[in-house]
Motif scaffolding. Structure first.
Motif, PDB file in Angstrom:
ATOM      1  N   ARG A  29     -44.884 -12.276  26.524  1.00  6.26           N
ATOM      2  CA  ARG A  29     -43.641 -11.610  26.910  1.00  6.26           C
ATOM      3  C   ARG A  29     -43.932 -10.358  27.718  1.00  6.26           C
ATOM      4  NH1 ARG A  29     -40.527 -11.789  21.012  1.00  6.26           N
ATOM      5  NH2 ARG A  29     -40.725 -14.060  20.728  1.00  6.26           N
ATOM      6  N   LYS A  31     -41.998  -6.806  29.625  1.00  2.00           N
ATOM      7  CA  LYS A  31     -40.872  -5.916  29.332  1.00  2.00           C
ATOM      8  C   LYS A  31     -39.571  -6.489  29.865  1.00  2.00           C
ATOM      9  CE  LYS A  31     -43.664  -1.664  29.438  1.00  2.00           C
ATOM     10  NZ  LYS A  31     -44.940  -2.284  29.833  1.00  2.00           N
ATOM     11  N   TYR A  34     -38.655  -9.690  27.448  1.00  2.00           N
ATOM     12  CA  TYR A  34     -38.866  -9.576  25.991  1.00  2.00           C
ATOM     13  C   TYR A  34     -37.569  -9.823  25.219  1.00  2.00           C
ATOM     14  CZ  TYR A  34     -40.187  -7.867  21.396  1.00  2.00           C
ATOM     15  OH  TYR A  34     -40.412  -7.794  20.041  1.00  2.00           O
ATOM     16  N   HIS A  38     -37.135 -12.842  22.632  1.00  2.00           N
ATOM     17  CA  HIS A  38     -37.034 -12.423  21.226  1.00  2.00           C
ATOM     18  C   HIS A  38     -35.739 -12.928  20.602  1.00  2.00           C
ATOM     19  CE1 HIS A  38     -37.103  -9.964  17.609  1.00  2.00           C
ATOM     20  NE2 HIS A  38     -35.977  -9.382  17.975  1.00  2.00           N
ATOM     21  N   THR A 157     -40.982 -10.342  15.694  1.00  2.00           N
ATOM     22  CA  THR A 157     -41.471  -9.085  16.270  1.00  2.00           C
ATOM     23  C   THR A 157     -42.963  -8.901  16.011  1.00  2.00           C
ATOM     24  OG1 THR A 157     -39.300  -8.029  16.005  1.00  2.00           O
ATOM     25  CG2 THR A 157     -41.199  -6.580  16.264  1.00  2.00           C
ATOM     26  N   ASN A 162     -47.214  -9.657  23.678  1.00  2.00           N
ATOM     27  CA  ASN A 162     -46.703  -8.894  24.807  1.00  2.00           C
ATOM     28  C   ASN A 162     -47.857  -8.157  25.476  1.00  2.00           C
ATOM     29  OD1 ASN A 162     -46.859  -6.051  23.557  1.00  2.00           O
ATOM     30  ND2 ASN A 162     -45.624  -7.161  22.043  1.00  2.00           N
TER      31      ASN A 162
END
Length: 271
Positions: A29, A31, A34, A38, A157, A162
């Motif tokens: 992922r 920014k 994301y 998510h 999470t 990421n």
């Protein structure tokens, strides 16, 4: 809106009626994407977990919809602030939480006819992000949808890949949920275990004694206690036999850089 209803129905149709576990595979992922990835992953987890728990369809619809919109406040975060999403700085986190609170107002404006969705989002937000959440959990009558959303949100999470932080393994995230029963309901965590595959045969693991091995057989009664083939001497360790292997546990799963389990095919053939 009709688009939201269509998306929710599609997620439930594809994931909210499954009679088998799935492999929960995540992609990297950035920014920019994301939030979308998510929200979708959390909604998928909520659909599967609510199905395992035999929740009525209206409540399942509310839970999945809440999962889709629960982080909508992040859309209002300016780019320069969004770059600090993974920051551990206390001031940065306070700023981000203020923007996330704006999401509650957006949800109230868009879903005035569905108080159940607002309740699920509000309760999960309060317990996950506000201080003294342990006491809040004890004093609040938490709806089932919020319990499911909290576990799904935390699990995704922690395990998300990421470009800023290293993800936790699925086992680490699962242990985190299991070790906090005051926050994460046991029935909900059990539903997560019954929804996705943990420690499949062929998965390579490291034990707390430093040994590395290959999972041969899953343990349906205790997912963290499978039967393992040790690489060092080809011995078989059945962690379910706690009298023999007391104190020995799985430390973590051995991972590659793209977050997939390493499979030693030669060792698997020998088993």
């Amino acid at each position: 809106t009709s688009a939201m209803s269509t998306l929710t129905a599609s997620i439930i149709k594809n994931y909210g009626r499954l009679e088998k576990k799935i492999n929960f595979v995540q992609s990297l992922r950035s920014k920019e994407d994301y939030l979308a990835k998510h929200s979708l992953n959390v909604a998928i987890l909520c659909a599967m977990m609510s199905h395992v728990m035999n929740i009525r369809l209206p409540e399942q619809l509310d839970t999945v919809t809440a999962a889709i919109v629960h982080d909508i406040g992040r859309m209002a975060i300016p780019k320069e602030t969004a770059d600090k999403l993974n920051s551990k700085n206390e001031n940065d986190q306070k700023i981000l939480l203020e923007y996330e609170k704006q999401g509650t107002a957006v949800i109230e404006a868009a879903f005035l006819s569905t108080p159940a969705i607002k309740r699920i989002v509000a309760q999960s937000y309060k317990l996950l992000h506000e201080q003294d959440n342990g006491n809040a959990a004890a004093n609040m009558r938490i709806v089932t949808g919020a319990k499911i959303l909290m576990a799904a949100d935390t699990f995704d999470t922690m395990t998300a890949m990421n470009d800023a932080t290293e993800p936790s393994s699925e086992i680490t995230a699962l242990r985190y949920l299991m070790n906090r029963p005051e926050m994460y309901d046991k029935e909900v965590v059990d539903a997560l275990i019954k929804s996705i595959n943990f420690l499949n045969p062929g998965c390579c693991v490291e034990l707390t004694n430093g040994e590395k091995g290959l999972v041969l057989v899953q343990n349906n009664y205790n997912i963290l206690k499978p039967m393992i083939l040790c690489f060092s001497d080809n011995s078989i360790v059945d962690l379910a036999q706690e009298l023999i292997y007391a104190g020995l546990d799985i430390k973590d799963v051995m991972k590659t850089m793209d977050n997939r389990c390493i499979m030693d095919r030669d060792a698997l053939k020998k088993a």
